[in-house]
Write a protein that holds these residues in place. Sequence first.
Motif, short mmCIF file in Angstrom:
data_model
loop_
_atom_site.label_atom_id
_atom_site.label_comp_id
_atom_site.label_asym_id
_atom_site.label_seq_id
_atom_site.Cartn_x
_atom_site.Cartn_y
_atom_site.Cartn_z
N ILE B 384 -73.52 -20.10 -2.98
CA ILE B 384 -74.17 -19.91 -4.28
C ILE B 384 -74.03 -18.46 -4.73
CG2 ILE B 384 -76.41 -19.82 -5.44
CD1 ILE B 384 -77.20 -22.28 -3.86
N MET B 385 -74.25 -17.55 -3.78
CA MET B 385 -74.16 -16.14 -4.14
C MET B 385 -72.76 -15.78 -4.64
SD MET B 385 -76.39 -14.43 -1.09
CE MET B 385 -76.16 -12.79 -1.74
N ARG B 386 -71.75 -16.40 -4.00
CA ARG B 386 -70.40 -16.09 -4.41
C ARG B 386 -70.10 -16.72 -5.77
NH1 ARG B 386 -68.07 -17.64 0.12
NH2 ARG B 386 -67.35 -19.62 -0.70
N GLU B 387 -70.42 -18.01 -5.89
CA GLU B 387 -70.04 -18.73 -7.11
C GLU B 387 -70.79 -18.25 -8.34
OE1 GLU B 387 -70.29 -22.90 -6.56
OE2 GLU B 387 -68.54 -22.96 -5.20
N TYR B 388 -72.01 -17.81 -8.14
CA TYR B 388 -72.81 -17.40 -9.30
C TYR B 388 -72.91 -15.89 -9.39
CZ TYR B 388 -73.83 -22.25 -10.09
OH TYR B 388 -73.69 -23.58 -10.36
N ASP B 389 -72.09 -15.20 -8.61
CA ASP B 389 -72.01 -13.75 -8.71
C ASP B 389 -73.38 -13.08 -8.52
OD1 ASP B 389 -70.80 -11.29 -9.04
OD2 ASP B 389 -71.13 -11.30 -11.22
N VAL B 390 -74.10 -13.51 -7.47
CA VAL B 390 -75.40 -12.91 -7.17
C VAL B 390 -75.12 -11.65 -6.36
CG1 VAL B 390 -77.61 -13.20 -6.02
CG2 VAL B 390 -76.51 -15.15 -7.14
N GLY B 431 -85.14 -11.29 -19.72
CA GLY B 431 -85.14 -10.15 -18.82
C GLY B 431 -83.88 -10.03 -18.00
N VAL B 432 -82.79 -10.56 -18.52
CA VAL B 432 -81.54 -10.59 -17.77
C VAL B 432 -80.53 -9.75 -18.55
CG1 VAL B 432 -79.61 -12.16 -17.38
CG2 VAL B 432 -81.90 -12.80 -16.64
N ASP B 433 -79.68 -9.00 -17.85
CA ASP B 433 -78.73 -8.16 -18.58
C ASP B 433 -77.64 -9.01 -19.26
OD1 ASP B 433 -76.14 -7.71 -16.54
OD2 ASP B 433 -78.03 -8.30 -15.62
N VAL B 434 -76.92 -8.37 -20.13
CA VAL B 434 -76.00 -9.11 -21.00
C VAL B 434 -74.96 -9.89 -20.19
CG1 VAL B 434 -74.30 -8.87 -22.84
CG2 VAL B 434 -76.35 -7.45 -22.84
N GLY B 435 -74.45 -9.27 -19.14
CA GLY B 435 -73.42 -9.94 -18.34
C GLY B 435 -73.96 -11.21 -17.71
N ALA B 436 -75.17 -11.11 -17.10
CA ALA B 436 -75.76 -12.27 -16.45
C ALA B 436 -76.07 -13.34 -17.49
CB ALA B 436 -77.02 -11.86 -15.71
N GLN B 437 -76.49 -12.89 -18.66
CA GLN B 437 -76.81 -13.84 -19.74
C GLN B 437 -75.58 -14.69 -20.07
OE1 GLN B 437 -77.70 -12.01 -23.53
NE2 GLN B 437 -79.25 -13.58 -23.93
N ALA B 438 -74.46 -14.03 -20.25
CA ALA B 438 -73.24 -14.76 -20.58
C ALA B 438 -72.88 -15.73 -19.46
CB ALA B 438 -72.10 -13.77 -20.83
N ALA B 439 -73.06 -15.25 -18.20
CA ALA B 439 -72.72 -16.11 -17.06
C ALA B 439 -73.61 -17.34 -17.02
CB ALA B 439 -72.85 -15.31 -15.77
N ILE B 440 -74.90 -17.15 -17.27
CA ILE B 440 -75.83 -18.28 -17.21
C ILE B 440 -75.50 -19.27 -18.33
CG2 ILE B 440 -78.25 -18.93 -17.54
CD1 ILE B 440 -78.94 -16.27 -16.06
N TRP B 441 -75.23 -18.75 -19.52
CA TRP B 441 -74.87 -19.65 -20.63
C TRP B 441 -73.65 -20.47 -20.27
CZ3 TRP B 441 -75.47 -16.03 -25.53
CH2 TRP B 441 -76.83 -15.88 -25.79
N GLU B 442 -72.69 -19.81 -19.66
CA GLU B 442 -71.44 -20.48 -19.32
C GLU B 442 -71.71 -21.62 -18.33
OE1 GLU B 442 -68.72 -20.33 -20.77
OE2 GLU B 442 -67.73 -21.70 -19.39
N GLU B 443 -72.57 -21.36 -17.34
CA GLU B 443 -72.89 -22.39 -16.36
C GLU B 443 -73.58 -23.57 -17.02
OE1 GLU B 443 -71.92 -22.64 -13.41
OE2 GLU B 443 -71.05 -20.62 -13.22
#
Lengths: 413, 502, 369
Positions: B384-390, B431-443
Amino acid sequence: MKSRSMRWSAYGILGVLVFSLVRAITGSSDLTSVGTFNAALLLAIPIALAGLGGLFSERAGVVNIGLEGMMVMGTWAAGFWGYQRGPWMGIVMAVIFGTIAAAVHAVATISFGVDHVVSGVAINLIAPGIVRYLSVIVYQDSNIPGAGPTQSPSVQSIGSNGLPFLSGGHVLGWQSPDLLGSIGAKGWFFISDISRILRGLTGDVSYVTMLCLLLFPLSWYLLWRTKFGLRLRSAGEAPVAAESLGVNVYRVKYIGVLISGALAGLAGGFLAIVASSNYQEGQTGGRGFIGLAAMLFGNWRPGGLLMGSALFGFSDALQLRASDAVHSALLVIAIGFAVYAVAQWRQGRRVGGAVTLALGLGVFALFTYVKELPGPFVTMTPYVTTLVVLSLATQRLRMPAKDGVPYRKGGDS
Amino acid sequence: MNELAVELRHIVKKFPGVVANKDVSLKARRGEVHALVGENGAGKSTVMKVLYGMQRPDAGEILVDGQQVRFRTPAEAIAAGIGMVHQHFMLADNFTVLENVILGSEPTKHGRIDTAAARARILEMAAAYGLDIDPDAMVENLGVGERQRVEILKVLYRGAKILIFDEPTAVLVPQEVDELFAALQGLRAEGLSVIFISHKLDEVLRVADNVTVLRHGQTVAEVAADSVTAQDLAELMVGAELPTAPPRSTVPHERVVLSLQGITVGGQGTRDLLHDVSFEIRAGEVVGIAGVEGNGQHELIDAIIGLAPCQGTIVYNGTDISRFSVARRRDSGMGLIPEDRQREALLMGSALWENRMLGHQRSAPVARHGVLQLKAVKADAAVIMREYDVRAPGPETPAHALSGGNQQKFIVGREMSRQPSLLLASHPTRGVDVGAQAAIWEELRKARDAGMAILLISADLEELMAMSDVIKVMLRGRISGTFDPQRTTLEQLGVAMTVASA
Amino acid sequence: MSRRFSPQSIALTLAAPLVAAVFGLGISSIALMITHNSPLETFRAMWDYGTQVGSLIEMVNLGAVYYIAALAVALTFKAGLFNIGVESQIRLGALFAAWIGAMFTLPPVLHVFVILVVASLVGAMWAFLPALLKVKRGVSEVISTIMLNSIGSALSAYLLADHFQQLVAGSNNVTTKPLPQSAWVPDLMSWLNRVGIKDVPGGGPYGLVFLAVALGFLYSFIVNRTRFGFDLRASGASPTAASVSGVNPKRMIILAMMLSGAFAGLAMMPVMLGESHAYTLGFRGGVGFTGIAIALLGRNNAVGIAFSSLLFGFLEVSARILELNGIATEIYIIMQGAILLSAVAAYEVVRRYRETLNARALARAGVTA
């Protein structure tokens, strides 16, 4: 406010009436005797003082389950210095010893952030060890009569007095008449009962008792009318807010815990010197914990706490003085449950009322079929009372919002 | 009236692992409402904490009335005339308004608190600034707007000349916002300086005289409010990184995954927290829920997941689950991204691999016959950490050590790992930075295209517009409107969020 | 993974107990010096006596009892609860086990097994009461278990004196009927003989020391490796997160308390089945309270608790020699207390330091918010 105090007076009179009635039916005179109420007062004070100690600490946000251990320290110091330097010095040293134990609790919980219950339990474990160690050293090989590893020699008692004219108090050496006492002896239903109760509470009262009782209104004033009190309570309700407004939360908490220990020590001193005449091992008998329960019962307020302590003191006095009176008290409890059930029913709480009524009937059955309670059951009375009262009262309580939550300066929330 | 009340010069503030402020400068004048805008994580709150003495800067200067100052505690900042109205109210619920206001600077008379003097002073201030309040009311009985007034009074009571408001409108309903803005005008008229932190640009333009824009811990612009548009500010705030949603190429299925019929959650008072809510979510569909916070969104999630007792019927994949326990509902394949991740979705003190099990502890691969499969769990946590870039050293790292964005990515990964047929996502990018936001939307988009049904609750209307197939608006526990995001404007949504439709 | 066993990490793990031990010894030294005794000589006397074979056997025996009690307490700590009632759960468990166990004779192993089951059932039932009060009436288990301790000790005194008592001619010791031989568990002296250790007057280690070991493994397995254990720990770590994850908090309170009571009921079994073969009026008190201290010192970890139990046992046994030197034996309680208090404080300090280290590690890894 006026109607409230009148309502409480009405409750009080009703209560005494029930007691008189049960006393008359069962013939157990100890239920309303002067001796029982004098003893009840004596037994309620240490509980109330411990509870007041808990109040100061918990209002400042620190749970103090170490009250018991702090009391133990107090009993020992009172016995030792009371014998050496007289009873008043014993009381003073009891207060100091309680405060020292509280300082340990304060350092652990406030400065080191140790869980409050954990630190308190540790103090309760250590205190009996320390006093036993000290006792062995100072008493074991001494030739003081009465002294030993589990008890101190006896301490001179502190003088007492009563209300002049009503309860035979003395004024400047003159013995005044004892009006309540003589009415109490008459055997008039209710009138004599109420006189005996009042005589028990106001006659032959130790000066220390009077001082202790004064502490309650004093504490109320301090906590609810002064700057210090507001700040202390803010440490228990919203420490982060208080800190953000420039209140030194650590300091306030320290003071709260130290006062708590001083009062617990005083409770111990009272046990050793006033309620008894020397230090004995195990003298506290869980009164620190019952004090905490009284504080819960009183919803973290001095007045309610005093009422809770009175209840526990009375049940303790009954069990100490006469087991037949405990048996008779069952009838009082059964009546109490019945009254409460009716009140619940009228408020529309049908199920609750039915349960209460069933409980009342159960107690009544116990009263009817068991003629004498075995000794150990009598001993249990104060503890069972505590449990029953807590299970009835807990859900309407309001504890300080951040009570027991370790506080870190500059931390989140 | 145009003298500088406060000036920040090149403030730098570092935390372990993060540089919150790289280079922040700001000038606020007397009698001015000065807005400080920026995305979540741009460093707005940090720089204000520096100004208020809660944090010490690593570099830079603070000037108040032209004098250089250095605050070690809030008390010193207060003494210099600076006051802060916190976003999360710092009030003792069990105290009266008066007690809350005077705490720390109590007027006394012969050792006793002079309640009468304090009450008179509070009433006087309340009248002067239009802050209507009863000094003897218990704070626990007050509404949000009133509580905020208490916070403002606290600050004024201490003689503040510079007032910092940290996202004051986040918790207010529109009428309360209007009242607050009226009060801010009152403060300005009295010559006080107001620093107004926000990321809601329309509000900023409504109330502010000047605007300072922060991006990634740096001041990027200071502009006059009447010389810019919201679009200008938005571009300044996000730079070139403004994430945009591509139009969806798939269509929702016909199969209904979740059907709510007449869901009602009772409240303490007379009004229901959730009243007669009915809607359906189909496979591959995103239903967005808009609304001002506190209008029943939280209760809606609780009702679906089984934490709040409710009336009505919940049918999930054809089964009536109204009477199922929380465990049974989760095990039947409901993913949950709760609103408050640190309290509801994580064991903050535990390692990430332990957190991998939370909410999934009853089913494979976490447990078999009640026995945890620790090896599999640890391996899976690493995946999970790898796939979701944690971004964290490893699965042994405790959750509290992660930044908010990484915590959230881990939660998203965990919930997705079971391939739920329904995902309840409450403020997934807050409360999530822009990069994480884009990643979450994509998922979320990928999962939706694969047929997952999503209930998306958000305070970010643009997020809702970009993600949802249909938007429902909640107001006072009811659905007050249903919109097609393709054919609706933010203004229409705004009206539905604030005014009950006929 | 590599982080877990880095030298720094190990040093940190050891730091707290070491600091605590040093601090504990320091305070005890002060107590000794106040009373004009030489700390060094006292400690040497304790060490010399405590490391004799007989003392070590006693240490193990005492440690086994403490160990079981401490596991019981630790179970509730894991769930964010506090079972102070272990003391009375131990007492009632032992009393009923002795009474029922003496009623019949069964094949040896089965008899022992039945007695153990009775003891843990009674312990669990007594622990059920405070759990019920908490779930139904919101009464804090801290207070209710304290009250139930007092009630339990009065109750057991009454039951022993009025119902379970067996009068022994020529003795005024109040005791239950002795257990039949089939319920006795032999000591392990013969095992020690085989490795060349000669008999000592006090007898060998209790056979049921193995019960303690088994319970330690069971505890560790339940807490760390089962779903129930995870639910338990989650409830303790964050009640909100636990209930969102599908744990029923009320059910968890009841199960945790009852399981703890079941462990507690077994605590005195090594002594009862190995030595006393009956429940007597002189039943050892305070085991439950010592168990709390040991659980705290051992950080609710099966191995940590084992070391702590042996340490407490060692201090208690070795202090007995001091009476001969005219020093109050109770110094051991002061030592235990001082070690405990400094340990909990040290753990907290290390925990805070670790948080800082973690943040720095993240910073080094170049991770930003």
